[in-house]
Design an enzyme around this catalytic site. Sequence first.
Site, PDB file in Angstrom:
ATOM      1  N   ASP A  12       0.703  -1.360   0.109  1.00  0.00           N
ATOM      2  CA  ASP A  12      -0.092   0.011   0.000  1.00  0.00           C
ATOM      3  C   ASP A  12       0.920   1.287  -0.142  1.00  0.00           C
ATOM      4  O   ASP A  12       1.570   1.446   0.953  1.00  0.00           O
ATOM      5  CB  ASP A  12      -0.684  -0.012   1.288  1.00  0.00           C
ATOM      6  CG  ASP A  12      -1.565   1.122   1.589  1.00  0.00           C
ATOM      7  OD1 ASP A  12      -1.671   2.043   0.416  1.00  0.00           O
ATOM      8  OD2 ASP A  12      -1.982   1.431   2.633  1.00  0.00           O
ATOM      9  N   THR A  16       2.847   9.288   2.579  1.00  0.00           N
ATOM     10  CA  THR A  16       4.076   9.448   3.404  1.00  0.00           C
ATOM     11  C   THR A  16       4.850   8.129   3.757  1.00  0.00           C
ATOM     12  O   THR A  16       6.045   8.126   3.861  1.00  0.00           O
ATOM     13  CB  THR A  16       3.555   9.733   4.955  1.00  0.00           C
ATOM     14  OG1 THR A  16       2.780  10.934   4.860  1.00  0.00           O
ATOM     15  CG2 THR A  16       4.819   9.740   5.942  1.00  0.00           C
ATOM     16  N   ILE A  18       5.301   3.658   2.478  1.00  0.00           N
ATOM     17  CA  ILE A  18       4.959   2.491   1.679  1.00  0.00           C
ATOM     18  C   ILE A  18       4.734   1.377   2.701  1.00  0.00           C
ATOM     19  O   ILE A  18       5.722   1.175   3.653  1.00  0.00           O
ATOM     20  CB  ILE A  18       5.881   2.083   0.700  1.00  0.00           C
ATOM     21  CG1 ILE A  18       6.278   3.346  -0.428  1.00  0.00           C
ATOM     22  CG2 ILE A  18       5.493   1.044  -0.031  1.00  0.00           C
ATOM     23  CD1 ILE A  18       7.594   3.390  -0.967  1.00  0.00           C
ATOM     24  N   ASP A 110      -7.518   3.340  -0.595  1.00  0.00           N
ATOM     25  CA  ASP A 110      -7.198   3.023   0.719  1.00  0.00           C
ATOM     26  C   ASP A 110      -8.531   2.842   1.790  1.00  0.00           C
ATOM     27  O   ASP A 110      -8.478   2.292   2.470  1.00  0.00           O
ATOM     28  CB  ASP A 110      -6.288   3.642   1.371  1.00  0.00           C
ATOM     29  CG  ASP A 110      -6.229   5.428   1.134  1.00  0.00           C
ATOM     30  OD1 ASP A 110      -6.926   5.654   0.270  1.00  0.00           O
ATOM     31  OD2 ASP A 110      -6.116   6.111   2.162  1.00  0.00           O
ATOM     32  N   ASP A 132      -8.773   6.143   9.847  1.00  0.00           N
ATOM     33  CA  ASP A 132      -7.639   5.917   9.119  1.00  0.00           C
ATOM     34  C   ASP A 132      -6.776   7.202   9.511  1.00  0.00           C
ATOM     35  O   ASP A 132      -7.038   8.129   8.570  1.00  0.00           O
ATOM     36  CB  ASP A 132      -7.655   5.399   7.859  1.00  0.00           C
ATOM     37  CG  ASP A 132      -6.428   4.961   7.158  1.00  0.00           C
ATOM     38  OD1 ASP A 132      -5.333   5.469   7.773  1.00  0.00           O
ATOM     39  OD2 ASP A 132      -6.526   4.204   6.191  1.00  0.00           O
ATOM     40  N   THR A 135      -1.374  10.524   6.238  1.00  0.00           N
ATOM     41  CA  THR A 135      -0.973  11.764   5.999  1.00  0.00           C
ATOM     42  C   THR A 135      -2.360  12.721   6.117  1.00  0.00           C
ATOM     43  O   THR A 135      -2.378  14.026   6.643  1.00  0.00           O
ATOM     44  CB  THR A 135      -0.896  11.734   4.453  1.00  0.00           C
ATOM     45  OG1 THR A 135       0.334  10.999   4.243  1.00  0.00           O
ATOM     46  CG2 THR A 135      -0.263  13.263   3.920  1.00  0.00           C
TER      47      THR A 135
HETATM   48  N1  LIG Z   1       7.453   6.034  12.457  1.00  0.00           N
HETATM   49  C1  LIG Z   1       6.651   6.814  11.517  1.00  0.00           C
HETATM   50  N2  LIG Z   1       7.161   7.303  10.469  1.00  0.00           N
HETATM   51  C2  LIG Z   1       6.350   8.317   9.717  1.00  0.00           C
HETATM   52  N3  LIG Z   1       5.190   8.425  10.143  1.00  0.00           N
HETATM   53  C3  LIG Z   1       4.565   8.255  11.202  1.00  0.00           C
HETATM   54  C4  LIG Z   1       5.376   7.281  12.085  1.00  0.00           C
HETATM   55  N4  LIG Z   1       4.803   7.128  13.180  1.00  0.00           N
HETATM   56  C5  LIG Z   1       3.648   7.708  12.986  1.00  0.00           C
HETATM   57  N5  LIG Z   1       3.569   8.321  12.052  1.00  0.00           N
HETATM   58  C6  LIG Z   1       2.340   9.266  11.603  1.00  0.00           C
HETATM   59  O1  LIG Z   1       1.649   8.361  10.485  1.00  0.00           O
HETATM   60  C7  LIG Z   1       1.563   9.127   9.332  1.00  0.00           C
HETATM   61  C8  LIG Z   1       1.940   8.116   8.289  1.00  0.00           C
HETATM   62  O2  LIG Z   1       0.904   7.180   8.365  1.00  0.00           O
HETATM   63  P1  LIG Z   1       0.392   6.254   7.234  1.00  0.00           P
HETATM   64  O3  LIG Z   1      -0.602   5.412   7.515  1.00  0.00           O
HETATM   65  O4  LIG Z   1       1.612   5.429   6.672  1.00  0.00           O
HETATM   66  O5  LIG Z   1       0.013   7.467   6.107  1.00  0.00           O
HETATM   67  P2  LIG Z   1      -0.111   7.233   4.341  1.00  0.00           P
HETATM   68  O6  LIG Z   1      -0.856   6.038   4.099  1.00  0.00           O
HETATM   69  O7  LIG Z   1      -0.617   8.453   4.148  1.00  0.00           O
HETATM   70  O8  LIG Z   1       1.432   7.238   4.161  1.00  0.00           O
HETATM   71  C9  LIG Z   1       2.716  10.470   9.501  1.00  0.00           C
HETATM   72  O9  LIG Z   1       1.967  11.625   8.635  1.00  0.00           O
HETATM   73  C10 LIG Z   1       2.615  10.546  10.966  1.00  0.00           C
HETATM   74  O10 LIG Z   1       1.462  11.448  11.306  1.00  0.00           O
HETATM   75  C1  LIG Z   2      -7.701  10.969   1.619  1.00  0.00           C
HETATM   76  C2  LIG Z   2      -6.306  10.462   1.157  1.00  0.00           C
HETATM   77  C3  LIG Z   2      -5.380  11.463   0.578  1.00  0.00           C
HETATM   78  C4  LIG Z   2      -5.746   9.547   2.291  1.00  0.00           C
HETATM   79  O1  LIG Z   2      -4.470   9.072   1.821  1.00  0.00           O
HETATM   80  P1  LIG Z   2      -3.311   8.873   2.929  1.00  0.00           P
HETATM   81  O2  LIG Z   2      -3.258   9.655   3.893  1.00  0.00           O
HETATM   82  O3  LIG Z   2      -3.708   7.336   3.569  1.00  0.00           O
HETATM   83  O4  LIG Z   2      -2.181   8.871   2.125  1.00  0.00           O
HETATM   84  C5  LIG Z   2      -6.422   9.282  -0.124  1.00  0.00           C
HETATM   85  O5  LIG Z   2      -7.420   8.342   0.199  1.00  0.00           O
HETATM   86  C6  LIG Z   2      -6.777  10.089  -1.233  1.00  0.00           C
HETATM   87  O6  LIG Z   2      -6.224  10.642  -1.991  1.00  0.00           O
HETATM   88  N1  LIG Z   2      -8.262  10.124  -1.717  1.00  0.00           N
HETATM   89  C7  LIG Z   2      -8.816  10.492  -3.080  1.00  0.00           C
HETATM   90  C8  LIG Z   2      -9.878  11.323  -2.805  1.00  0.00           C
HETATM   91  C9  LIG Z   2     -11.136  10.783  -2.135  1.00  0.00           C
HETATM   92  O7  LIG Z   2     -10.740   9.614  -1.222  1.00  0.00           O
HETATM   93  O8  LIG Z   2     -12.239  10.886  -2.401  1.00  0.00           O
HETATM   94  K   LIG Z   3      -4.196   5.520   4.416  1.00  0.00           K
END
Ligand SMILES: Nc1ncnc2c1ncn2[C@@H]1O[C@H](COP(=O)(O)OP(=O)(O)O)[C@@H](O)[C@H]1O
Ligand SMILES: CC(C)(COP(=O)(O)O)[C@@H](O)C(=O)NCCC(=O)O
Ligand SMILES: [K+]
Length: 282
Positions: A12, A16, A18, A110, A132, A135
């Site tokens: 996934d 922020t 992977i 997601d 969830d 970011t």
């Molecule tokens: N060890 C970490 N590294 C990076 N982000 C973290 C960590 N622990 C918590 N976070 C928080 O989690 C967020 C990233 O979560 P994640 O679910 O992976 O996001 P995304 O799906 O958007 O990439 C960051 O923006 C931060 O708020």
């Molecule tokens: C809302 C999100 C930015 C969340 O993504 P994430 O924080 O997990 O990276 C993502 O689901 C997205 O880009 N959505 C597109 C617009 C929508 O869900 O309506």
């Molecule tokens: K997510």
Amino acid sequence: MSSDVLTLLAIDAGNTRIKCGLFRVEPEASRVLPECAGQWAFATGAAVDPAAIGVTDPATPAIITGSNPAEVERIVAEWPVTLPQPLRLSDRSSLPLKIDVDFPEKVGIDRLLNAIAANQIRSEGEPAILIDSGTATTIDYVNADGTFCGGAILPGFELCARALNQYTALLPHIPMHELLARESLPDEVGRNTEAAITSGLYWGHVGAVNGLLRRQMHLAGRELEETGGPAAMTGGPLVLLTGGAATLLQPHMPSIVRYEPHLSLQGLAFVAASQHRAVATD
Ligand SMILES: Nc1ncnc2c1ncn2[C@@H]1O[C@H](COP(=O)(O)OP(=O)(O)O)[C@@H](O)[C@H]1O
Ligand SMILES: CC(C)(COP(=O)(O)O)[C@@H](O)C(=O)NCCC(=O)O
Ligand SMILES: [K+]
């Protein structure tokens, strides 16, 4: 364990991080999420080497998707040529999920995967609310029929912290790792700029998420009941919490909220296993 159990790698790519997980998916397992045999997370832009994350069997199927399409492209382009290419999931219409929103193809995949995972464990006739915190933080609603109905999107902790710094002349950036490393809860009344921002980031996010949860619970015909400490439930929807920042929120959520650290990946593993089995029986 049955020999029909399928082991696969789910990836996934978020905005922020992977997230990668090895999952064992039981055929026709009901009311359980795929079992996680290992999970790895990398910063966006980092190399994803299947060998380094425990994929020793080259026949292990891999599936990739996420809210960051450019990252999905990059990871697939860099995938070792010696291994089968990961299956790329992008078509929302092929998902085992009813979607009732204005533009289904625009919903973050997601968010839909969280709903698919929730439908695996939701009791019949029970709605679900999915929080969830990544970011962005999303609070999504699945109705009693299992239909994804949309939800709310707000900036996550890190995004709020960066925005305060970027769009003001005087506010410093409070890095996420400082919030994570704290041993005590932030003071509500900050006595300096950093402490005031920390209070706003932390308690503001907790309040926003609980406020949206309360509103969506109300839509589900349920109320959160204040009992002095964290609110307790009077019965009602399945409420799941996931995402990288979930552990910051969890202590301040009502006790019925269930933390599921791999929810999106488990939804993805479930979709991958269904598709894999459909191809195998064709
Ligand atoms: N060890 C970490 N590294 C990076 N982000 C973290 C960590 N622990 C918590 N976070 C928080 O989690 C967020 C990233 O979560 P994640 O679910 O992976 O996001 P995304 O799906 O958007 O990439 C960051 O923006 C931060 O708020
Ligand atoms: C809302 C999100 C930015 C969340 O993504 P994430 O924080 O997990 O990276 C993502 O689901 C997205 O880009 N959505 C597109 C617009 C929508 O869900 O309506
Ligand atoms: K997510």
